[in-house]
Design a protein around this motif. Structure first.
Motif, PDB file in Angstrom:
ATOM      1  N   ILE A 145     145.550 -61.859 -64.974  1.00  0.00           N
ATOM      2  CA  ILE A 145     144.492 -62.256 -65.900  1.00  0.00           C
ATOM      3  C   ILE A 145     144.719 -61.574 -67.242  1.00  0.00           C
ATOM      4  O   ILE A 145     144.896 -60.357 -67.334  1.00  0.00           O
ATOM      5  N   GLN A 146     144.702 -62.383 -68.307  1.00  0.00           N
ATOM      6  CA  GLN A 146     144.965 -61.886 -69.653  1.00  0.00           C
ATOM      7  C   GLN A 146     143.744 -61.937 -70.564  1.00  0.00           C
ATOM      8  O   GLN A 146     143.556 -61.057 -71.407  1.00  0.00           O
ATOM      9  N   LEU A 147     142.920 -62.976 -70.395  1.00  0.00           N
ATOM     10  CA  LEU A 147     141.856 -63.232 -71.369  1.00  0.00           C
ATOM     11  C   LEU A 147     140.641 -63.844 -70.690  1.00  0.00           C
ATOM     12  O   LEU A 147     140.778 -64.727 -69.842  1.00  0.00           O
ATOM     13  N   VAL A 148     139.474 -63.365 -71.069  1.00  0.00           N
ATOM     14  CA  VAL A 148     138.205 -63.955 -70.640  1.00  0.00           C
ATOM     15  C   VAL A 148     137.438 -64.362 -71.896  1.00  0.00           C
ATOM     16  O   VAL A 148     137.274 -63.557 -72.817  1.00  0.00           O
ATOM     17  N   GLN A 149     137.018 -65.623 -71.937  1.00  0.00           N
ATOM     18  CA  GLN A 149     136.203 -66.109 -73.053  1.00  0.00           C
ATOM     19  C   GLN A 149     134.862 -66.560 -72.487  1.00  0.00           C
ATOM     20  O   GLN A 149     134.809 -67.262 -71.464  1.00  0.00           O
ATOM     21  N   VAL A 150     133.785 -66.181 -73.154  1.00  0.00           N
ATOM     22  CA  VAL A 150     132.470 -66.524 -72.626  1.00  0.00           C
ATOM     23  C   VAL A 150     131.472 -66.687 -73.772  1.00  0.00           C
ATOM     24  O   VAL A 150     131.439 -65.895 -74.713  1.00  0.00           O
ATOM     25  N   ALA A 185     132.255 -61.166 -68.255  1.00  0.00           N
ATOM     26  CA  ALA A 185     133.509 -60.600 -68.756  1.00  0.00           C
ATOM     27  C   ALA A 185     133.951 -59.414 -67.915  1.00  0.00           C
ATOM     28  O   ALA A 185     135.119 -59.320 -67.493  1.00  0.00           O
ATOM     29  N   ARG A 186     133.029 -58.500 -67.635  1.00  0.00           N
ATOM     30  CA  ARG A 186     133.399 -57.296 -66.881  1.00  0.00           C
ATOM     31  C   ARG A 186     133.831 -57.633 -65.458  1.00  0.00           C
ATOM     32  O   ARG A 186     134.743 -56.994 -64.901  1.00  0.00           O
ATOM     33  N   THR A 187     133.220 -58.649 -64.879  1.00  0.00           N
ATOM     34  CA  THR A 187     133.564 -59.036 -63.517  1.00  0.00           C
ATOM     35  C   THR A 187     135.031 -59.416 -63.389  1.00  0.00           C
ATOM     36  O   THR A 187     135.675 -59.143 -62.368  1.00  0.00           O
ATOM     37  N   PHE A 188     135.600 -60.024 -64.435  1.00  0.00           N
ATOM     38  CA  PHE A 188     136.955 -60.556 -64.328  1.00  0.00           C
ATOM     39  C   PHE A 188     137.993 -59.763 -65.126  1.00  0.00           C
ATOM     40  O   PHE A 188     139.150 -60.187 -65.219  1.00  0.00           O
ATOM     41  N   LEU A 189     137.603 -58.633 -65.663  1.00  0.00           N
ATOM     42  CA  LEU A 189     138.566 -57.691 -66.233  1.00  0.00           C
ATOM     43  C   LEU A 189     138.909 -56.666 -65.158  1.00  0.00           C
ATOM     44  O   LEU A 189     138.023 -56.165 -64.458  1.00  0.00           O
ATOM     45  N   ASP A 190     140.186 -56.331 -65.041  1.00  0.00           N
ATOM     46  CA  ASP A 190     140.601 -55.411 -63.984  1.00  0.00           C
ATOM     47  C   ASP A 190     140.096 -53.998 -64.197  1.00  0.00           C
ATOM     48  O   ASP A 190     139.902 -53.252 -63.227  1.00  0.00           O
ATOM     49  N   GLU A 191     139.891 -53.615 -65.449  1.00  0.00           N
ATOM     50  CA  GLU A 191     139.429 -52.274 -65.763  1.00  0.00           C
ATOM     51  C   GLU A 191     138.332 -52.341 -66.823  1.00  0.00           C
ATOM     52  O   GLU A 191     138.202 -53.326 -67.541  1.00  0.00           O
ATOM     53  N   MET A 192     137.584 -51.258 -66.888  1.00  0.00           N
ATOM     54  CA  MET A 192     136.522 -51.147 -67.889  1.00  0.00           C
ATOM     55  C   MET A 192     137.109 -51.178 -69.304  1.00  0.00           C
ATOM     56  O   MET A 192     138.087 -50.497 -69.598  1.00  0.00           O
ATOM     57  N   PRO A 193     136.557 -51.985 -70.210  1.00  0.00           N
ATOM     58  CA  PRO A 193     137.015 -51.971 -71.602  1.00  0.00           C
ATOM     59  C   PRO A 193     136.769 -50.606 -72.256  1.00  0.00           C
ATOM     60  O   PRO A 193     135.752 -49.958 -71.992  1.00  0.00           O
ATOM     61  N   ASN A 194     137.700 -50.182 -73.086  1.00  0.00           N
ATOM     62  CA  ASN A 194     137.516 -48.930 -73.827  1.00  0.00           C
ATOM     63  C   ASN A 194     137.691 -49.123 -75.330  1.00  0.00           C
ATOM     64  O   ASN A 194     137.718 -48.162 -76.081  1.00  0.00           O
ATOM     65  N   LYS A 216     138.547 -54.820 -75.092  1.00  0.00           N
ATOM     66  CA  LYS A 216     139.926 -54.654 -74.625  1.00  0.00           C
ATOM     67  C   LYS A 216     140.017 -53.418 -73.757  1.00  0.00           C
ATOM     68  O   LYS A 216     139.358 -52.405 -74.036  1.00  0.00           O
ATOM     69  N   ASN A 217     140.810 -53.492 -72.678  1.00  0.00           N
ATOM     70  CA  ASN A 217     141.001 -52.327 -71.828  1.00  0.00           C
ATOM     71  C   ASN A 217     142.450 -51.843 -71.906  1.00  0.00           C
ATOM     72  O   ASN A 217     143.276 -52.401 -72.629  1.00  0.00           O
ATOM     73  N   ASP A 218     142.759 -50.799 -71.142  1.00  0.00           N
ATOM     74  CA  ASP A 218     144.098 -50.205 -71.197  1.00  0.00           C
ATOM     75  C   ASP A 218     145.181 -51.143 -70.677  1.00  0.00           C
ATOM     76  O   ASP A 218     146.367 -50.930 -70.952  1.00  0.00           O
ATOM     77  N   ARG A 219     144.814 -52.140 -69.913  1.00  0.00           N
ATOM     78  CA  ARG A 219     145.791 -53.128 -69.445  1.00  0.00           C
ATOM     79  C   ARG A 219     146.029 -54.225 -70.479  1.00  0.00           C
ATOM     80  O   ARG A 219     146.727 -55.192 -70.207  1.00  0.00           O
ATOM     81  N   GLN A 220     145.403 -54.067 -71.636  1.00  0.00           N
ATOM     82  CA  GLN A 220     145.539 -55.015 -72.743  1.00  0.00           C
ATOM     83  C   GLN A 220     144.893 -56.373 -72.440  1.00  0.00           C
ATOM     84  O   GLN A 220     145.200 -57.374 -73.086  1.00  0.00           O
ATOM     85  N   GLN A 221     144.007 -56.399 -71.459  1.00  0.00           N
ATOM     86  CA  GLN A 221     143.216 -57.601 -71.219  1.00  0.00           C
ATOM     87  C   GLN A 221     142.107 -57.680 -72.273  1.00  0.00           C
ATOM     88  O   GLN A 221     141.514 -56.664 -72.639  1.00  0.00           O
ATOM     89  N   LEU A 222     141.831 -58.897 -72.725  1.00  0.00           N
ATOM     90  CA  LEU A 222     140.799 -59.115 -73.733  1.00  0.00           C
ATOM     91  C   LEU A 222     139.657 -59.944 -73.174  1.00  0.00           C
ATOM     92  O   LEU A 222     139.872 -60.834 -72.338  1.00  0.00           O
ATOM     93  N   ILE A 239     138.409 -67.966 -67.566  1.00  0.00           N
ATOM     94  CA  ILE A 239     139.233 -66.842 -67.120  1.00  0.00           C
ATOM     95  C   ILE A 239     140.676 -67.320 -67.137  1.00  0.00           C
ATOM     96  O   ILE A 239     141.043 -68.232 -66.393  1.00  0.00           O
ATOM     97  N   SER A 240     141.494 -66.723 -68.000  1.00  0.00           N
ATOM     98  CA  SER A 240     142.851 -67.220 -68.223  1.00  0.00           C
ATOM     99  C   SER A 240     143.893 -66.223 -67.737  1.00  0.00           C
ATOM    100  O   SER A 240     143.858 -65.042 -68.102  1.00  0.00           O
ATOM    101  N   GLY A 241     144.837 -66.733 -66.929  1.00  0.00           N
ATOM    102  CA  GLY A 241     145.926 -65.913 -66.428  1.00  0.00           C
ATOM    103  C   GLY A 241     147.274 -66.481 -66.822  1.00  0.00           C
ATOM    104  O   GLY A 241     147.370 -67.500 -67.513  1.00  0.00           O
ATOM    105  N   THR A 242     148.321 -65.858 -66.362  1.00  0.00           N
ATOM    106  CA  THR A 242     149.678 -66.274 -66.719  1.00  0.00           C
ATOM    107  C   THR A 242     150.115 -67.535 -65.990  1.00  0.00           C
ATOM    108  O   THR A 242     151.110 -68.163 -66.381  1.00  0.00           O
ATOM    109  N   LYS A 243     149.368 -67.935 -64.947  1.00  0.00           N
ATOM    110  CA  LYS A 243     149.737 -69.134 -64.193  1.00  0.00           C
ATOM    111  C   LYS A 243     148.649 -70.207 -64.190  1.00  0.00           C
ATOM    112  O   LYS A 243     148.812 -71.253 -63.559  1.00  0.00           O
TER     113      LYS A 243
END
Length: 328
Positions: A145-150, A185-194, A216-222, A239-243
């Motif tokens: 998962i790279q990006l969540v738009q809401v 957004a938080r549900t589908f981000l792997d880590e807490m945004p910082n 944005k979090n440390d995994r560079q997810q937005l 919820i957008s991923g690489t596949k």
């Protein structure tokens, strides 16, 4: 499932919806409270509630009460939730559960100390569809998962006196509708945004009318969010991923997700996931809350609410927007 004695504080439209859900799932509503006697009596007659209190504090003290449901303006949530927990009652509180992070941390610590359930009324926590979407993501079919738009746009009539625009009642879009977007957004981000970037348009009363928020979090997810109280938008989350990606309409009470797989450069493949019923959103909330009271839960849901409130408080801090009940 064991039947419980629920007491409702507040008699507005969401309290009415919850009363109907309680009657379907629990069989009855034990009590209701509202300082406005006429509104309380009309609510009690319509919903078949026998125990009516013009003083919410007196309802909370009722020894037969098991669960307090709070459906008041935001600025009253903390005081009633705290009183209920101190009285040994479980608490189900409408969003936003508090007006800031400090208040929620206080309630979370008190609930843990008293071994009581404290839950926030985000329907998306309880809709069956989200279990299916989480399973899909966990399977790896969408890749990383790279990006969540809401989005959430709610067109409220121009009325500076309305609670939606009242600073004294902790109004504005962020607490009224932004919590849903942030929870999604938080549900589908792997880590807490910082890392938080945001801008805001204020209503004349000093509360937020419209805003944009990027997380944005440390995994560079937005996560990218757009909120408005004066312009209608579709309640849409992607919820957008690489596949591939998942599109969810009416995400607070969603029953359908459209999945598009994009791993093949030559052909996109689609599927639809459908489960649950939007009209039963509050029924799911009631059933889950009663199951928590019976069996307990791992506090993951409350932790998500705590992280959401951390983000909302940080956003308001960047805006410099404070409510009269904010604590230093």
């Amino acid at each position: 499932m064991t039947k419980y004695n629920w007491g409702i504080i507040g008699t507005g439209w969401i309290a009415g919806e919850m009363a109907d859900a309680l009657k379907r799932v629990n069989g009855k509503v034990y009590a209701a409270a509202n300082p406005h006697k006429e509104a309380l009596e009309a609510f009690g007659q319509e919903k078949g509630i026998k125990h009516l209190y013009t003083d919410p504090d007196e309802m909370i003290k009722d020894p037969n009460l098991d669960i307090v449901y709070i459906a008041t303006p935001h600025n009253f949530h903390y005081q009633y939730a705290k009183q209920a927990l101190l009285a040994g009652k479980h608490v189900f509180c409408e969003k936003a559960i508090t007006i800031n992070e400090k208040q929620l941390e206080d309630l979370a610590s008190l609930a843990k100390e008293k071994n009581l359930i404290l839950t926030e009324g985000f329907t998306l926590y309880h809709m069956p569809l989200y279990r299916k979407v989480k399973e899909l993501i966990a399977s790896g079919k969408l890749g990383q998962i790279q990006l969540v738009q809401v989005n959430f746009g709610s067109l409220k009539d121009y009325d500076p006196a309305n609670r939606f625009f009242s600073k004294e009642l902790a109004g504005g879009g962020l607490l009224d509708i932004g919590g849903y977007a942030t929870a999604f957004a938080r549900t589908f981000l792997d880590e807490m945004p910082n890392n938080i970037l945001t801008t805001v348009k204020f209503f004349e009363t000093g509360v937020d009318e419209q805003s944009g928020i990027i997380l944005k979090n440390d995994r560079q997810q937005l996560a990218v969010m757009a909120l408005s109280m004066r312009a209608k938008q579709p309640k849409r989350g992607v919820i957008s991923g690489t596949k591939g990606y998942v599109e969810i309409s009416n995400y607070p009470r969603a029953m359908q997700a459209e999945v598009t797989y994009t791993a093949s450069a030559h052909e996109e493949r689609k599927e639809t996931i459908t489960t649950g019923e939007s009209g039963l959103a509050l029924d799911y909330e009631v059933a889950d809350m009663q199951r928590y009271v019976e069996q307990g839960h791992d506090d993951g849901e409350l932790q998500t609410s705590r992280e959401v409130m951390h983000i909302l408080t940080a956003v308001r801090g960047q805006w410099g927007m404070r409510f009269p009940d904010d604590q230093d």
